[in-house]
Design a protein around this motif. Structure first.
Motif, mmCIF file in Angstrom:
data_model
loop_
_atom_site.group_PDB
_atom_site.id
_atom_site.type_symbol
_atom_site.label_atom_id
_atom_site.label_comp_id
_atom_site.label_asym_id
_atom_site.label_seq_id
_atom_site.Cartn_x
_atom_site.Cartn_y
_atom_site.Cartn_z
ATOM 1 N N GLU A 195 127.510 67.703 49.039
ATOM 2 C CA GLU A 195 127.435 66.726 48.561
ATOM 3 C C GLU A 195 126.144 66.248 47.455
ATOM 4 O O GLU A 195 125.148 67.399 47.622
ATOM 5 N N LEU A 196 125.917 65.095 47.283
ATOM 6 C CA LEU A 196 125.297 64.271 47.000
ATOM 7 C C LEU A 196 124.090 64.332 46.637
ATOM 8 O O LEU A 196 124.191 63.479 47.631
ATOM 9 N N TYR A 197 122.825 64.462 46.124
ATOM 10 C CA TYR A 197 121.968 64.526 46.461
ATOM 11 C C TYR A 197 120.794 64.174 45.837
ATOM 12 O O TYR A 197 120.998 64.261 44.242
ATOM 13 N N ASP A 198 119.986 63.270 45.625
ATOM 14 C CA ASP A 198 118.469 64.070 44.540
ATOM 15 C C ASP A 198 117.799 64.892 45.305
ATOM 16 O O ASP A 198 117.317 64.848 46.123
ATOM 17 N N TRP A 199 116.378 65.851 44.393
ATOM 18 C CA TRP A 199 115.792 66.588 44.346
ATOM 19 C C TRP A 199 115.090 66.523 46.268
ATOM 20 O O TRP A 199 115.067 67.338 46.877
ATOM 21 N N ASP A 200 114.272 65.277 46.082
ATOM 22 C CA ASP A 200 113.686 65.595 47.662
ATOM 23 C C ASP A 200 114.219 65.107 48.448
ATOM 24 O O ASP A 200 114.195 65.154 49.740
ATOM 25 N N ALA A 201 115.495 64.034 48.761
ATOM 26 C CA ALA A 201 116.502 64.190 49.727
ATOM 27 C C ALA A 201 117.463 65.278 50.230
ATOM 28 O O ALA A 201 117.179 65.563 51.064
ATOM 29 N N LEU A 202 117.594 66.260 48.947
ATOM 30 C CA LEU A 202 117.691 67.467 49.647
ATOM 31 C C LEU A 202 116.945 68.168 50.303
ATOM 32 O O LEU A 202 117.701 69.441 51.320
ATOM 33 N N MET A 203 115.941 68.083 49.759
ATOM 34 C CA MET A 203 114.585 68.846 49.989
ATOM 35 C C MET A 203 114.444 68.473 51.620
ATOM 36 O O MET A 203 114.005 69.302 52.723
ATOM 37 N N ASP A 204 114.421 66.764 52.126
ATOM 38 C CA ASP A 204 114.091 67.105 53.556
ATOM 39 C C ASP A 204 115.058 67.026 54.806
ATOM 40 O O ASP A 204 115.352 67.346 55.782
ATOM 41 N N VAL A 205 116.281 67.083 54.315
ATOM 42 C CA VAL A 205 117.621 68.506 54.345
ATOM 43 C C VAL A 205 116.697 69.466 55.015
ATOM 44 O O VAL A 205 117.304 69.831 56.223
ATOM 45 N N GLN A 264 108.645 73.719 44.259
ATOM 46 C CA GLN A 264 106.953 74.715 44.589
ATOM 47 C C GLN A 264 106.252 73.020 45.327
ATOM 48 O O GLN A 264 105.153 73.416 45.940
ATOM 49 N N THR A 265 106.123 72.183 44.514
ATOM 50 C CA THR A 265 105.408 71.217 45.580
ATOM 51 C C THR A 265 105.789 71.368 47.092
ATOM 52 O O THR A 265 104.793 71.493 47.837
ATOM 53 N N ARG A 266 106.702 71.355 47.825
ATOM 54 C CA ARG A 266 106.958 71.211 49.432
ATOM 55 C C ARG A 266 106.685 72.612 49.833
ATOM 56 O O ARG A 266 105.844 72.459 50.653
ATOM 57 N N ARG A 267 106.602 73.985 48.988
ATOM 58 C CA ARG A 267 106.455 75.059 48.995
ATOM 59 C C ARG A 267 104.361 74.685 49.325
ATOM 60 O O ARG A 267 104.132 75.072 50.696
ATOM 61 N N ASP A 268 104.177 74.481 48.828
ATOM 62 C CA ASP A 268 102.328 74.122 48.573
ATOM 63 C C ASP A 268 101.886 73.173 49.640
ATOM 64 O O ASP A 268 101.253 73.502 49.966
ATOM 65 N N GLN A 269 102.794 72.355 50.342
ATOM 66 C CA GLN A 269 102.317 71.109 51.062
ATOM 67 C C GLN A 269 102.888 72.454 52.562
ATOM 68 O O GLN A 269 101.653 72.462 53.759
ATOM 69 N N LEU A 270 103.101 72.581 52.516
ATOM 70 C CA LEU A 270 103.823 73.564 53.841
ATOM 71 C C LEU A 270 102.969 74.723 54.168
ATOM 72 O O LEU A 270 102.664 75.145 54.797
ATOM 73 N N GLY A 271 102.913 75.366 53.572
ATOM 74 C CA GLY A 271 101.749 77.283 53.350
ATOM 75 C C GLY A 271 103.084 77.730 54.046
ATOM 76 O O GLY A 271 103.853 77.756 53.633
ATOM 77 N N ASN A 272 102.181 78.140 54.770
ATOM 78 C CA ASN A 272 102.520 78.802 55.708
ATOM 79 C C ASN A 272 103.858 79.368 56.325
ATOM 80 O O ASN A 272 105.016 80.350 57.239
ATOM 81 N N HIS A 273 104.165 78.062 56.951
ATOM 82 C CA HIS A 273 105.421 76.833 57.454
ATOM 83 C C HIS A 273 106.422 77.305 56.592
ATOM 84 O O HIS A 273 107.600 76.425 57.242
#
Length: 245
Positions: free
Chosen positions: A151-161, A184-193
């Motif tokens: 399926e086609l996504y932009d990167w933010d939508a794919l990371m939501d999935v 990397q931004t999503r990893r920074d936001q979530l940290g160990n989660h």
């Protein structure tokens, strides 16, 4: 001897595989030079392996999804060679080739998933989810039992999935600079989660040696029919981009 050819995106990858071992392999970045680079590279690889074109008994080619301009060059070259030499040709999917790099990452408990991406232009990626089936990573089967389609996504939508999935997700395939920033931004936001991991570049690289491995398996399948490996049966699958017909 099998020659494997992958020109589906902005890299060219070639390999020679005798059925037991990879005897030669080369992969390089070729953003707009597939037409002029492919045939000479095949000739050089054969010469370095002390082989001639007559040594080829099988062919394999990546059939996409891929960009129109790049993919058609490799598929046309492979189909032409197979027709002239009268040797069998096996087409293998882009995502299946990328998944091969992770066969050593065995996941018998179903705890992990692969999310494989391919650049689709205009900030989009084509993504497909894979699961481990005791021997290889294969397309994830939906509850109805059907393999999921890319399926086609932009990167933010794919990371939501990916963040909504109940498994640890390994992200691999083609990941551009923007994609790496979003991950990397999503990893920074979530940290160990964070329950996802971007595979390193060497594992993300699609290799013709993996294409060759997959093709030999298909050629050796007892139930395989010879007509399935006729050049006319090999059809490219294009990602719809601005240069698609």
């Amino acid at each position: 001897m099998l020659l494997a050819i992958d020109t589906a995106t902005q890299h060219i990858s070639l390999a020679l595989h005798d059925g037991d071992a990879v005897t030669a392999e080369q992969t390089w970045h070729s953003p707009n030079n597939h037409t002029i680079e492919l045939a000479p590279a095949v000739s050089v690889m054969l010469a370095r392996a002390n082989l001639t074109i007559d040594a080829l008994t099988h062919l394999a080619v990546c059939v996409g999804p891929g960009s129109y301009s790049a993919l058609r060059i490799g598929v046309a070259f492979a189909k032409g060679l197979a027709s002239v030499r009268k040797i069998p040709l096996c087409g293998v999917n882009t995502f299946d080739i990328a998944a091969r790099a992770f066969d050593i990452w065995q996941d018998d408990g179903g705890r992990d998933a692969l999310m494989i991406t391919a650049q689709a232009g205009r900030g989009r990626v084509l993504a497909c989810r894979y699961q481990y089936d005791s021997e290889h990573w294969t397309r994830y089967e939906a509850p109805e039992g059907e393999p999921t389609e890319p399926e086609l996504y932009d990167w933010d939508a794919l990371m939501d999935v990916i963040q909504a999935m109940d498994q640890f997700v390994i992200i691999t395939g083609e990941v551009d600079g923007h994609g790496r920033e979003v991950i990397q931004t999503r990893r920074d936001q979530l940290g160990n989660h964070a329950r996802f991991w971007l595979a390193p570049p060497a594992l993300r690289m699609r290799r013709a040696a993996h294409l060759a491995d997959a093709a030999w398996e298909q050629f050796r399948t007892p139930s395989a029919k010879r007509e399935a490996f006729n050049a006319a049966a090999v059809k490219p699958v294009y990602i719809k981009t601005k240069d698609s017909p």
